[in-house]
Write a protein that holds these residues in place. Structure first.
Motif, PDB file in Angstrom:
ATOM      1  N   THR A   1      38.492  33.359  32.097  1.00 26.80           N
ATOM      2  CA  THR A   1      38.372  34.696  31.521  1.00 26.80           C
ATOM      3  C   THR A   1      39.627  35.507  31.838  1.00 26.80           C
ATOM      4  O   THR A   1      40.404  35.143  32.729  1.00 26.80           O
ATOM      5  N   ALA A   2      39.790  36.604  31.144  1.00 30.42           N
ATOM      6  CA  ALA A   2      40.932  37.489  31.392  1.00 30.42           C
ATOM      7  C   ALA A   2      40.914  37.994  32.829  1.00 30.42           C
ATOM      8  O   ALA A   2      41.960  38.071  33.485  1.00 30.42           O
ATOM      9  N   VAL A   3      39.744  38.329  33.327  1.00 25.38           N
ATOM     10  CA  VAL A   3      39.618  38.817  34.709  1.00 25.38           C
ATOM     11  C   VAL A   3      40.063  37.729  35.689  1.00 25.38           C
ATOM     12  O   VAL A   3      40.783  38.012  36.656  1.00 25.38           O
ATOM     13  N   GLU A   4      39.664  36.496  35.442  1.00 27.18           N
ATOM     14  CA  GLU A   4      40.064  35.396  36.317  1.00 27.18           C
ATOM     15  C   GLU A   4      41.576  35.183  36.283  1.00 27.18           C
ATOM     16  O   GLU A   4      42.198  34.920  37.313  1.00 27.18           O
ATOM     17  N   LEU A   5      42.175  35.306  35.096  1.00 30.69           N
ATOM     18  CA  LEU A   5      43.625  35.167  34.985  1.00 30.69           C
ATOM     19  C   LEU A   5      44.345  36.249  35.776  1.00 30.69           C
ATOM     20  O   LEU A   5      45.336  35.968  36.463  1.00 30.69           O
ATOM     21  N   ILE A   6      43.843  37.463  35.679  1.00 33.47           N
ATOM     22  CA  ILE A   6      44.457  38.575  36.418  1.00 33.47           C
ATOM     23  C   ILE A   6      44.352  38.324  37.916  1.00 33.47           C
ATOM     24  O   ILE A   6      45.313  38.509  38.660  1.00 33.47           O
ATOM     25  N   ARG A   7      43.172  37.884  38.366  1.00 31.96           N
ATOM     26  CA  ARG A   7      42.988  37.604  39.800  1.00 31.96           C
ATOM     27  C   ARG A   7      43.940  36.514  40.258  1.00 31.96           C
ATOM     28  O   ARG A   7      44.538  36.609  41.326  1.00 31.96           O
ATOM     29  N   GLU A   8      44.064  35.452  39.451  1.00 32.09           N
ATOM     30  CA  GLU A   8      44.982  34.355  39.816  1.00 32.09           C
ATOM     31  C   GLU A   8      46.417  34.855  39.877  1.00 32.09           C
ATOM     32  O   GLU A   8      47.168  34.470  40.776  1.00 32.09           O
ATOM     33  N   ALA A   9      46.806  35.712  38.940  1.00 36.35           N
ATOM     34  CA  ALA A   9      48.171  36.238  38.914  1.00 36.35           C
ATOM     35  C   ALA A   9      48.429  37.120  40.128  1.00 36.35           C
ATOM     36  O   ALA A   9      49.528  37.089  40.702  1.00 36.35           O
ATOM     37  N   MET A  10      47.429  37.878  40.530  1.00 33.91           N
ATOM     38  CA  MET A  10      47.586  38.761  41.688  1.00 33.91           C
ATOM     39  C   MET A  10      47.665  37.960  42.993  1.00 33.91           C
ATOM     40  O   MET A  10      48.319  38.393  43.938  1.00 33.91           O
ATOM     41  N   ASP A  11      46.987  36.825  43.037  1.00 36.61           N
ATOM     42  CA  ASP A  11      46.981  35.983  44.239  1.00 36.61           C
ATOM     43  C   ASP A  11      48.258  35.158  44.363  1.00 36.61           C
ATOM     44  O   ASP A  11      48.564  34.653  45.431  1.00 36.61           O
ATOM     45  N   ALA A  12      48.973  35.009  43.269  1.00 36.46           N
ATOM     46  CA  ALA A  12      50.174  34.137  43.275  1.00 36.46           C
ATOM     47  C   ALA A  12      51.345  34.790  43.951  1.00 36.46           C
ATOM     48  O   ALA A  12      51.478  35.896  44.218  1.00 36.46           O
TER      49      ALA A  12
END
Length: 83
Positions: A72-83
Motif C-alpha cells: 500500500t502507499a502507507v507501507e511504501l512511505i513507511r519503508e522509505a522513512m525507515d531507509a
C-alpha cells in the motif's frame, strides 16, 4: 500436479454460457486473483495456480481491477522513512 474434482450445477454453466473447460480455466484464474488480492499467494504462485505466465497473470489482474502491487502507499512511505 494434483487434480481436484468440483461438482458444478449444469444450470450455472449454461447461465454463464461456458463449457466445462473454459469454466475451469476461469475459475482457476478467479481463485488465484482472489488469494493474491488477500495476500495469501505471491504473484508467482498465483500465476502458477492460474496456469498463466506472470505477465499474463498481471494482465488478468488488470481485467479484474486488482492492483499488481501488494504494497500500500502507507507501507511504501513507511519503508522509505525507515531507509
Amino acid at each position: 500436479m494434483i487434480q481436484i474434482t468440483v461438482d458444478i450445477p449444469e444450470g450455472s454453466l449454461a447461465s454463464l454460457h461456458k463449457d466445462p473447460e473454459s469454466f475451469a480455466r476461469e475459475m482457476r484464474i478467479a481463485a488465484a486473483i482472489q488469494w493474491y488480492e488477500r495476500r495469501e499467494l505471491s504473484q508467482e504462485r498465483a500465476a502458477e495456480l492460474a496456469g498463466l505466465s506472470r505477465l499474463a497473470f498481471v494482465e488478468a489482474l488488470g481485467r479484474y481491477g486488482v492492483s499488481p502491487f501488494q504494497v500500500t502507499a502507507v507501507e511504501l512511505i513507511r519503508e522509505a522513512m525507515d531507509a
